[in-house]
Design a protein around this motif. Structure first.
Motif, PDB file in Angstrom:
ATOM      1  N   GLU A  51      82.175 137.036  51.039  1.00 19.26           N
ATOM      2  CA  GLU A  51      81.681 135.742  51.041  1.00 19.26           C
ATOM      3  C   GLU A  51      82.625 134.706  50.260  1.00 19.26           C
ATOM      4  OE1 GLU A  51      79.638 132.158  50.267  1.00 19.26           O
ATOM      5  OE2 GLU A  51      79.953 133.615  48.560  1.00 19.26           O
ATOM      6  N   HIS A  52      82.953 135.309  49.164  1.00 16.45           N
ATOM      7  CA  HIS A  52      83.903 134.586  48.300  1.00 16.45           C
ATOM      8  C   HIS A  52      85.434 134.128  48.935  1.00 16.45           C
ATOM      9  CE1 HIS A  52      81.588 135.252  44.221  1.00 16.45           C
ATOM     10  NE2 HIS A  52      80.978 134.244  44.999  1.00 16.45           N
ATOM     11  N   ASP A  53      85.727 135.386  49.643  1.00 17.50           N
ATOM     12  CA  ASP A  53      87.095 135.427  50.211  1.00 17.50           C
ATOM     13  C   ASP A  53      86.920 134.525  51.426  1.00 17.50           C
ATOM     14  OD1 ASP A  53      88.040 137.380  48.692  1.00 17.50           O
ATOM     15  OD2 ASP A  53      87.668 138.947  49.951  1.00 17.50           O
ATOM     16  N   ASN A  54      85.803 134.312  52.319  1.00 17.98           N
ATOM     17  CA  ASN A  54      85.543 133.613  53.409  1.00 17.98           C
ATOM     18  C   ASN A  54      85.699 132.062  52.890  1.00 17.98           C
ATOM     19  OD1 ASN A  54      85.449 134.769  55.947  1.00 17.98           O
ATOM     20  ND2 ASN A  54      84.000 133.026  56.335  1.00 17.98           N
ATOM     21  N   ASP A  55      85.055 131.729  51.792  1.00 12.83           N
ATOM     22  CA  ASP A  55      84.951 130.459  51.005  1.00 12.83           C
ATOM     23  C   ASP A  55      86.121 129.988  50.879  1.00 12.83           C
ATOM     24  OD1 ASP A  55      82.227 130.030  51.146  1.00 12.83           O
ATOM     25  OD2 ASP A  55      81.889 130.795  48.896  1.00 12.83           O
ATOM     26  N   ASN A  56      87.193 130.752  50.368  1.00 17.59           N
ATOM     27  CA  ASN A  56      88.511 130.516  49.945  1.00 17.59           C
ATOM     28  C   ASN A  56      89.598 130.218  51.469  1.00 17.59           C
ATOM     29  OD1 ASN A  56      88.433 130.607  47.241  1.00 17.59           O
ATOM     30  ND2 ASN A  56      88.902 132.895  47.399  1.00 17.59           N
ATOM     31  N   ILE A  57      89.140 130.956  52.373  1.00 21.73           N
ATOM     32  CA  ILE A  57      89.729 130.756  53.529  1.00 21.73           C
ATOM     33  C   ILE A  57      89.294 129.358  54.193  1.00 21.73           C
ATOM     34  CG2 ILE A  57      89.871 131.542  56.150  1.00 21.73           C
ATOM     35  CD1 ILE A  57      89.482 134.463  54.858  1.00 21.73           C
ATOM     36  N   THR A  58      87.835 129.161  54.184  1.00 16.52           N
ATOM     37  CA  THR A  58      87.459 127.845  54.684  1.00 16.52           C
ATOM     38  C   THR A  58      88.152 126.776  53.936  1.00 16.52           C
ATOM     39  OG1 THR A  58      85.268 128.827  55.227  1.00 16.52           O
ATOM     40  CG2 THR A  58      85.139 126.415  55.077  1.00 16.52           C
ATOM     41  N   HIS A  59      88.067 126.822  52.493  1.00 17.21           N
ATOM     42  CA  HIS A  59      88.496 125.598  51.715  1.00 17.21           C
ATOM     43  C   HIS A  59      90.074 125.511  52.184  1.00 17.21           C
ATOM     44  CE1 HIS A  59      85.187 126.398  48.576  1.00 17.21           C
ATOM     45  NE2 HIS A  59      85.064 125.692  49.529  1.00 17.21           N
ATOM     46  N   LEU A  61      91.533 126.218  54.841  1.00 19.98           N
ATOM     47  CA  LEU A  61      91.465 125.529  56.181  1.00 19.98           C
ATOM     48  C   LEU A  61      91.338 123.827  56.250  1.00 19.98           C
ATOM     49  CD1 LEU A  61      91.337 125.232  59.413  1.00 19.98           C
ATOM     50  CD2 LEU A  61      89.090 125.891  59.121  1.00 19.98           C
ATOM     51  N   PHE A  62      90.185 123.489  55.384  1.00 16.83           N
ATOM     52  CA  PHE A  62      89.830 121.945  55.181  1.00 16.83           C
ATOM     53  C   PHE A  62      91.106 121.314  54.535  1.00 16.83           C
ATOM     54  CE2 PHE A  62      84.921 122.739  55.462  1.00 16.83           C
ATOM     55  CZ  PHE A  62      84.973 123.156  56.762  1.00 16.83           C
ATOM     56  N   ASN A  63      91.460 121.892  53.537  1.00 17.54           N
ATOM     57  CA  ASN A  63      92.761 121.353  52.835  1.00 17.54           C
ATOM     58  C   ASN A  63      93.885 121.033  53.623  1.00 17.54           C
ATOM     59  OD1 ASN A  63      91.224 121.177  50.163  1.00 17.54           O
ATOM     60  ND2 ASN A  63      92.228 123.291  49.284  1.00 17.54           N
ATOM     61  N   LYS A  64      94.153 121.892  54.465  1.00 19.30           N
ATOM     62  CA  LYS A  64      95.175 121.951  55.615  1.00 19.30           C
ATOM     63  C   LYS A  64      94.870 120.703  56.378  1.00 19.30           C
ATOM     64  CE  LYS A  64      98.916 123.323  57.822  1.00 19.30           C
ATOM     65  NZ  LYS A  64     100.382 123.047  57.378  1.00 19.30           N
ATOM     66  N   TYR A  79      86.770 121.560  61.899  1.00 20.86           N
ATOM     67  CA  TYR A  79      85.931 121.713  60.838  1.00 20.86           C
ATOM     68  C   TYR A  79      84.708 122.331  61.396  1.00 20.86           C
ATOM     69  CZ  TYR A  79      88.052 118.042  58.076  1.00 20.86           C
ATOM     70  OH  TYR A  79      89.052 117.107  57.083  1.00 20.86           O
ATOM     71  N   ALA A  80      84.088 121.912  62.444  1.00 21.54           N
ATOM     72  CA  ALA A  80      82.991 122.850  62.770  1.00 21.54           C
ATOM     73  C   ALA A  80      82.966 124.272  63.077  1.00 21.54           C
ATOM     74  CB  ALA A  80      82.510 122.269  64.170  1.00 21.54           C
ATOM     75  N   LEU A  81      84.254 124.653  63.440  1.00 17.85           N
ATOM     76  CA  LEU A  81      84.526 126.184  63.568  1.00 17.85           C
ATOM     77  C   LEU A  81      84.832 126.849  62.220  1.00 17.85           C
ATOM     78  CD1 LEU A  81      85.068 128.298  65.480  1.00 17.85           C
ATOM     79  CD2 LEU A  81      87.574 127.549  65.748  1.00 17.85           C
ATOM     80  N   GLY A  82      85.385 126.192  61.250  1.00 10.98           N
ATOM     81  CA  GLY A  82      85.466 126.583  60.193  1.00 10.98           C
ATOM     82  C   GLY A  82      84.300 127.015  59.467  1.00 10.98           C
ATOM     83  N   SER A  83      83.392 125.910  59.616  1.00  8.34           N
ATOM     84  CA  SER A  83      82.050 126.012  58.994  1.00  8.34           C
ATOM     85  C   SER A  83      81.150 127.007  59.441  1.00  8.34           C
ATOM     86  CB  SER A  83      81.191 124.585  59.166  1.00  8.34           C
ATOM     87  OG  SER A  83      82.029 123.372  58.330  1.00  8.34           O
ATOM     88  N   GLN A  84      81.299 127.180  60.702  1.00 11.16           N
ATOM     89  CA  GLN A  84      80.401 127.975  61.599  1.00 11.16           C
ATOM     90  C   GLN A  84      80.830 129.616  61.320  1.00 11.16           C
ATOM     91  OE1 GLN A  84      81.026 126.521  65.413  1.00 11.16           O
ATOM     92  NE2 GLN A  84      79.531 124.913  65.195  1.00 11.16           N
ATOM     93  N   LEU A  85      82.160 129.661  61.110  1.00 20.02           N
ATOM     94  CA  LEU A  85      82.459 131.188  60.788  1.00 20.02           C
ATOM     95  C   LEU A  85      82.056 131.503  59.392  1.00 20.02           C
ATOM     96  CD1 LEU A  85      86.232 130.969  62.159  1.00 20.02           C
ATOM     97  CD2 LEU A  85      84.190 132.492  62.782  1.00 20.02           C
TER      98      LEU A  85
END
Length: 209
Positions: A51-59, A61-64, A79-85
């Protein structure tokens, strides 16, 4: 040939693919809960790491997205796709954590229907990971993905209802029923989150076609 003025930055698509592959890992760990004498603490702790790894991926993505002037897809959709994953992993991690915290490993085995929900989630994760690399080229087979993901979500709903029937049949003590239902609710939310992912993929595909 379809022409687009948007840049095709591979980095965005890699974020989605990495997140989907991470979810495959999460469902594989979750499925260990169906094994006899499973170490629920280990399952829960490893899923916290996922879950922490996925949080890092999501952050990432959002920064990008926030640092890119013109994105290859609509910002809102990304944004929606990243949040939903990310939501999928959150619910899977929550379900396993509840199994550990509630001491449900003391049961001889999880309800059969709960194991079937694990299996549905594994299948949803696999087809989602297979679909993500196709997002950049808007492969026509993406349509098969969101149809199958919807079908699996319907299977998950059916199994969830059957699990509720079993839980309230009198087979389990009242307190155990309450604990198992909380776990089941998180699993059902994970199934729904997969469908939200597929719905967003469908929306993106329609916009880009």
């Amino acid at each position: 040939m379809r022409f687009s003025l948007r840049p095709q930055d591979d980095a965005f698509y890699k974020f989605f693919t990495d997140a989907a592959n991470n979810i495959v890992n999460a469902t594989a760990i979750l499925s260990e809960l169906a094994e006899p004498e499973v170490d629920t603490q280990s399952v829960s702790e490893r899923l916290v790491e996922v879950e922490h790894d996925n949080d890092n991926i999501t952050h990432g993505l959002f920064n990008k997205i926030n640092s890119t002037f013109v994105t290859p897809l609509d910002r809102e959709d990304m944004y929606a796709l990243g949040s939903q994953l990310d939501d999928v992993v959150d619910h899977i991690e929550a379900a396993a954590n509840l199994v550990y915290l509630y001491g449900l490993s003391e049961l001889p085995s999880p309800p059969r229907e709960m194991v079937e929900m694990f299996e549905v989630l594994v299948k949803q994760a696999e087809i989602t990971a297979q679909a993500m690399p196709k997002l950049k080229g808007m492969d026509a087979s993406l349509r098969d993905y969101w149809i199958e993901c919807n079908r699996l979500e319907n299977d998950g709903d059916r199994v969830y209802r059957m699990l509720l029937v079993r839980l309230f049949s009198g087979e389990y003590e009242a307190l155990t029923v309450m604990k198992l239902k909380e776990v089941a609710d998180e699993l059902e939310k994970a199934c729904d989150a997969f469908e939200h992912v597929s719905n967003t993929i469908e929306t993106i595909s329609v916009k880009e076609s």
